[in-house]
Enzyme design. Structure first.
Site, PDB file in Angstrom:
ATOM      1  N   CYS A 131       0.836  -1.205   0.000  1.00  0.00           N
ATOM      2  CA  CYS A 131       0.000   0.000   0.000  1.00  0.00           C
ATOM      3  C   CYS A 131       0.875   1.261   0.000  1.00  0.00           C
ATOM      4  O   CYS A 131       0.648   2.190  -0.782  1.00  0.00           O
ATOM      5  CB  CYS A 131      -0.921  -0.022   1.224  1.00  0.00           C
ATOM      6  SG  CYS A 131      -2.176   1.264   1.233  1.00  0.00           S
ATOM      7  N   CYS A 132       1.911   1.265   0.859  1.00  0.00           N
ATOM      8  CA  CYS A 132       2.819   2.420   0.883  1.00  0.00           C
ATOM      9  C   CYS A 132       3.568   2.563  -0.447  1.00  0.00           C
ATOM     10  O   CYS A 132       3.804   3.684  -0.909  1.00  0.00           O
ATOM     11  CB  CYS A 132       3.824   2.289   2.022  1.00  0.00           C
ATOM     12  SG  CYS A 132       3.218   2.765   3.645  1.00  0.00           S
ATOM     13  N   CYS A 214      -1.150   8.474   7.378  1.00  0.00           N
ATOM     14  CA  CYS A 214      -2.500   8.150   6.916  1.00  0.00           C
ATOM     15  C   CYS A 214      -3.354   7.695   8.109  1.00  0.00           C
ATOM     16  O   CYS A 214      -2.858   7.027   9.022  1.00  0.00           O
ATOM     17  CB  CYS A 214      -2.433   7.013   5.903  1.00  0.00           C
ATOM     18  SG  CYS A 214      -1.521   7.400   4.406  1.00  0.00           S
ATOM     19  N   CYS A 217      -3.332   4.084   9.578  1.00  0.00           N
ATOM     20  CA  CYS A 217      -2.056   3.591  10.106  1.00  0.00           C
ATOM     21  C   CYS A 217      -1.475   4.523  11.164  1.00  0.00           C
ATOM     22  O   CYS A 217      -0.274   4.479  11.441  1.00  0.00           O
ATOM     23  CB  CYS A 217      -1.057   3.410   8.967  1.00  0.00           C
ATOM     24  SG  CYS A 217      -1.652   2.296   7.681  1.00  0.00           S
ATOM     25  N   CYS A 240       7.649   4.193   5.789  1.00  0.00           N
ATOM     26  CA  CYS A 240       6.815   3.911   4.612  1.00  0.00           C
ATOM     27  C   CYS A 240       7.650   3.451   3.411  1.00  0.00           C
ATOM     28  O   CYS A 240       7.110   2.906   2.456  1.00  0.00           O
ATOM     29  CB  CYS A 240       6.021   5.149   4.233  1.00  0.00           C
ATOM     30  SG  CYS A 240       7.043   6.550   3.738  1.00  0.00           S
TER      31      CYS A 240
HETATM   32 FE1  SF4 Z   1      -1.420   2.723   2.940  1.00  0.00          FE
HETATM   33 FE2  SF4 Z   1      -1.073   3.028   5.591  1.00  0.00          FE
HETATM   34 FE3  SF4 Z   1       0.994   3.315   3.895  1.00  0.00          FE
HETATM   35 FE4  SF4 Z   1      -0.954   5.143   3.981  1.00  0.00          FE
HETATM   36  S1  SF4 Z   1       0.509   4.629   5.631  1.00  0.00           S
HETATM   37  S2  SF4 Z   1      -0.046   4.333   2.139  1.00  0.00           S
HETATM   38  S3  SF4 Z   1      -2.787   3.819   4.333  1.00  0.00           S
HETATM   39  S4  SF4 Z   1      -0.177   1.416   4.351  1.00  0.00           S
END
Ligand code: SF4
Length: 244
Positions: A131-132, A214, A217, A240
């Site tokens: 996701c990151c 985010c 998280c 991240c």
């Molecule tokens: Fe995704 Fe969490 Fe990374 Fe944001 S901090 S990009 S929601 S995994």
């Protein structure tokens, strides 16, 4: 401003090749170790001109503020992951109209809804590294194509992962010069700069969130806890991928 409206022309060519940029970074890392944050930014502006940008997570706007005093209209890259707190997006919007910067808002290729449709809902809970990568690391790398050098507000006192942050270094993965004007600052230095200069901060800083990412998280942190312990809480993940 939107990405399309605000991104500078991507020439793809800087006039300096990677070897020259790496040599510049290595030399500056030595020469500027004891320089002030303003001197470091001034060096970057003088050396790279419009091919230098800063990045901001909009936790506070100290680096944007300081950089704008050196170079009004400087590009400030903000990664809008689609998962930010409303307060963070609001801070970015306010910064763009109250500080003389050119806000470059960068977004992932897919909206959250599109990502949910292709990879399933709540990827952050199943594979936060992916996701990151999709929502932070890759968009930043696309945005940085327009620049030779970029600055970030990270500091050595933020934790073990950042304890050896150089003030200027060669970012070999991206082929860019990476600059950390606040590397030697402490939290007290940052707090003093914010107070002394009336710098705008994200309201969540005063609501139990000393480190803001985010919303899925990031959790509140109790007084005395490691400020970054609210990031990816319960997981071994601490970064991240942008600064590793
Ligand atoms: Fe995704 Fe969490 Fe990374 Fe944001 S901090 S990009 S929601 S995994």
């Amino acid at each position: 401003m939107s990405l399309t409206a605000a991104l500078p022309q991507q020439s793809g060519a800087s006039g300096r090749d990677a070897a020259e940029l790496e040599a510049l970074a290595t030399q500056a890392g030595r020469d500027l170790e004891h320089a002030t944050a303003t001197e470091i930014i001034q060096w970057a502006v003088d050396t790279f001109g419009e091919r230098f940008c800063i990045t901001s997570s909009m936790q506070e706007t100290a680096l944007s503020h300081l950089a704008s005093t050196v170079q009004p209209g400087i590009d400030v890259v903000f990664l809008d992951t689609g998962y930010h707190f409303a307060e963070t997006v609001g801070t970015a919007d306010a910064a763009s109209v109250t500080i003389p910067i050119n806000l470059v808002t960068v977004r992932p290729r897919q909206t959250v809804a599109e990502q949910d449709a292709t990879l399933g809902a709540d990827l952050f809970a199943r594979n936060p590294d992916l996701c990151c990568q999709l929502r932070k690391v890759a968009p930043l790398e696309r945005a940085l194509q327009a620049y030779d050098a970029w600055a970030t507000g990270i500091r050595r006192d933020e934790g073990p992962d950042r304890a050896n942050t150089p003030v200027v270094a060669w970012d070999a993965r991206r082929g860019k010069v990476k600059i950390a004007p606040f590397a030697r600052w402490t939290q007290d230095d940052l707090d003093s700069y914010i107070v002394d200069n009336g710098v705008m901060t994200n309201p969540l800083l005063h609501d139990g969130y000393p480190s803001i990412g985010c919303w899925p998280c990031t959790r509140r942190v109790a007084p005395g806890e490691d400020p970054r312990s609210g990031r990816w809480a319960g997981l071994s993940k601490t970064e991240c991928g942008i600064h590793t």
